[in-house]
Design a protein around this motif. Structure first.
Motif, mmCIF file in Angstrom:
data_model
loop_
_atom_site.group_PDB
_atom_site.id
_atom_site.type_symbol
_atom_site.label_atom_id
_atom_site.label_comp_id
_atom_site.label_asym_id
_atom_site.label_seq_id
_atom_site.Cartn_x
_atom_site.Cartn_y
_atom_site.Cartn_z
ATOM 1 N N GLY A 178 15.859 -45.932 6.182
ATOM 2 C CA GLY A 178 15.460 -45.360 7.458
ATOM 3 C C GLY A 178 16.534 -45.412 8.527
ATOM 4 N N ALA A 179 17.686 -45.994 8.213
ATOM 5 C CA ALA A 179 18.763 -46.126 9.209
ATOM 6 C C ALA A 179 19.910 -45.186 8.867
ATOM 7 C CB ALA A 179 19.268 -47.559 9.267
ATOM 8 N N THR A 180 20.675 -44.831 9.894
ATOM 9 C CA THR A 180 21.871 -43.995 9.738
ATOM 10 C C THR A 180 23.063 -44.736 10.324
ATOM 11 O OG1 THR A 180 20.586 -41.943 9.877
ATOM 12 C CG2 THR A 180 22.945 -41.788 10.304
ATOM 13 N N ARG A 181 24.151 -44.754 9.570
ATOM 14 C CA ARG A 181 25.367 -45.445 10.038
ATOM 15 C C ARG A 181 26.494 -44.418 10.178
ATOM 16 N NH1 ARG A 181 27.844 -50.656 9.899
ATOM 17 N NH2 ARG A 181 25.937 -51.580 9.087
ATOM 18 N N ARG A 182 27.137 -44.450 11.314
ATOM 19 C CA ARG A 182 28.278 -43.568 11.577
ATOM 20 C C ARG A 182 29.548 -44.267 11.093
ATOM 21 N NH1 ARG A 182 28.298 -39.424 15.572
ATOM 22 N NH2 ARG A 182 30.384 -38.546 15.950
ATOM 23 N N VAL A 183 30.326 -43.555 10.289
ATOM 24 C CA VAL A 183 31.535 -44.128 9.701
ATOM 25 C C VAL A 183 32.702 -43.193 10.013
ATOM 26 C CG1 VAL A 183 32.635 -44.940 7.582
ATOM 27 C CG2 VAL A 183 30.144 -45.118 7.839
ATOM 28 N N THR A 184 33.796 -43.771 10.490
ATOM 29 C CA THR A 184 35.013 -43.000 10.743
ATOM 30 C C THR A 184 35.956 -43.169 9.556
ATOM 31 O OG1 THR A 184 34.817 -43.270 13.146
ATOM 32 C CG2 THR A 184 36.989 -42.691 12.277
ATOM 33 N N ILE A 185 36.336 -42.036 8.955
ATOM 34 C CA ILE A 185 37.247 -42.034 7.813
ATOM 35 C C ILE A 185 38.625 -41.612 8.320
ATOM 36 C CG2 ILE A 185 37.705 -41.113 5.514
ATOM 37 C CD1 ILE A 185 35.111 -42.660 5.644
ATOM 38 N N THR A 186 39.627 -42.397 8.010
ATOM 39 C CA THR A 186 41.002 -42.063 8.378
ATOM 40 C C THR A 186 41.818 -41.857 7.111
ATOM 41 O OG1 THR A 186 40.878 -43.337 10.428
ATOM 42 C CG2 THR A 186 43.082 -42.827 9.584
ATOM 43 N N MET A 187 42.493 -40.703 7.044
ATOM 44 C CA MET A 187 43.341 -40.383 5.897
ATOM 45 C C MET A 187 44.794 -40.355 6.335
ATOM 46 S SD MET A 187 41.273 -37.547 3.670
ATOM 47 C CE MET A 187 39.649 -37.924 2.992
ATOM 48 N N GLN A 188 45.638 -40.901 5.480
ATOM 49 C CA GLN A 188 47.081 -40.944 5.751
ATOM 50 C C GLN A 188 47.779 -40.224 4.598
ATOM 51 O OE1 GLN A 188 48.714 -42.572 8.384
ATOM 52 N NE2 GLN A 188 50.669 -41.769 7.648
ATOM 53 N N VAL A 189 48.570 -39.209 4.953
ATOM 54 C CA VAL A 189 49.347 -38.493 3.933
ATOM 55 C C VAL A 189 50.542 -39.360 3.550
ATOM 56 C CG1 VAL A 189 50.663 -36.420 3.373
ATOM 57 C CG2 VAL A 189 48.618 -36.252 4.814
ATOM 58 N N THR A 190 50.586 -39.745 2.294
ATOM 59 C CA THR A 190 51.691 -40.584 1.813
ATOM 60 C C THR A 190 52.731 -39.776 1.050
ATOM 61 O OG1 THR A 190 50.426 -41.100 -0.191
ATOM 62 C CG2 THR A 190 50.218 -42.621 1.672
ATOM 63 N N GLU A 191 52.337 -38.642 0.494
ATOM 64 C CA GLU A 191 53.274 -37.802 -0.269
ATOM 65 C C GLU A 191 52.746 -36.369 -0.261
ATOM 66 O OE1 GLU A 191 55.442 -37.669 -4.651
ATOM 67 O OE2 GLU A 191 54.206 -39.384 -4.068
ATOM 68 N N CYS A 192 53.429 -35.514 0.470
ATOM 69 C CA CYS A 192 52.942 -34.138 0.624
ATOM 70 C C CYS A 192 52.944 -33.374 -0.697
ATOM 71 C CB CYS A 192 53.808 -33.392 1.639
ATOM 72 S SG CYS A 192 53.502 -33.896 3.358
ATOM 73 N N GLY A 193 53.815 -33.757 -1.594
ATOM 74 C CA GLY A 193 53.865 -33.053 -2.880
ATOM 75 C C GLY A 193 52.637 -33.285 -3.741
ATOM 76 N N LYS A 194 51.818 -34.245 -3.369
ATOM 77 C CA LYS A 194 50.625 -34.548 -4.174
ATOM 78 C C LYS A 194 49.322 -34.233 -3.446
ATOM 79 C CE LYS A 194 52.853 -38.122 -6.939
ATOM 80 N NZ LYS A 194 52.809 -39.548 -7.398
ATOM 81 N N VAL A 195 49.410 -33.387 -2.422
ATOM 82 C CA VAL A 195 48.194 -32.931 -1.736
ATOM 83 C C VAL A 195 48.166 -31.410 -1.800
ATOM 84 C CG1 VAL A 195 48.079 -34.925 -0.206
ATOM 85 C CG2 VAL A 195 49.333 -32.878 0.525
#
Length: 203
Positions: A139-156
């Motif tokens: 019955g509860a909702t939790r707000r979560v902040t996700i942070t992504m860091q690009v470590t190698e552009c060749g693999k995204v």
């Protein structure tokens, strides 16, 4: 004198005559017969009552056993993860880092603990606030902040077609690795963030 006859009492002896009322009568039960008969009847009645009680006990309607409680749902069946929006970031400070919010909610069942959050691209690292592990109750909702860091552009990817989050969930029934697809809006925001982070590499 010859012959057999009644023996005459000798001199000085008397014949004792037993009154008829006190003589034992052959073929009739003794005095204690009635007492024995009553005891026997009492025993028979007691046996009959006990037998009847036993029959009633054995044939009584028995209550149905209560069904066992249902198993709790698997955590992935009760947990939802919804994409909210990207966070404003300062690309001049860290162009390769971007954040967004999701809402985790639990419909029913025991509390679910999120033990890990990741994503499928090798060139990205993921952190969350609150940090894992964290718990969500029914019955509860939790707000979560996700942070992504690009470590190698060749693999995204240049354009994230159908990105998802890999989340490990645990409750009292199971531990599951589940992939949540966050929808087209998340795909657009992620692709735009990757373009900004890797603009020089993508050309």
């Amino acid at each position: 004198m010859s012959g057999v006859g009644p023996v005459e009492p000798g001199e000085g002896t008397r014949v004792r005559t037993v009154p008829l009322a006190h003589r034992p009568q052959r073929g009739f039960p003794p005095r204690n017969f009635e007492r024995h008969r009553r005891a026997a009847l009492g025993t028979l009645l007691t046996s009959a009552v006990l037998a009847g009680s036993g029959y009633l006990y054995l044939t009584r309607p028995r209550p149905r056993p209560q069904p066992p409680p249902p198993d709790p749902p698997y955590p992935s069946q009760a947990t939802a993860v919804d994409y909210l929006k990207p966070q404003a970031t300062d690309v001049r400070t860290d162009p390769r880092s971007f954040s967004f919010d999701v809402a985790t909610s639990l419909e029913s069942g025991p509390p679910v603990t999120v033990t890990r959050i990741s994503q499928p691209y090798a060139g990205l690292s993921v952190t969350s606030s609150p940090r894992t592990p964290f718990r969500t109750k029914a019955g509860a909702t939790r707000r979560v902040t996700i942070t992504m860091q690009v470590t190698e552009c060749g693999k995204v990817p240049r354009n994230a077609g159908l990105p998802f989050l890999d989340v490990t969930l645990r409750n009292t029934r199971a531990i599951e690795d589940h992939s949540f697809i966050l929808g087209s809006r998340y795909a657009q925001d992620l692709s735009q963030a990757l373009q900004v982070a890797c603009s020089n590499d993508f050309g």
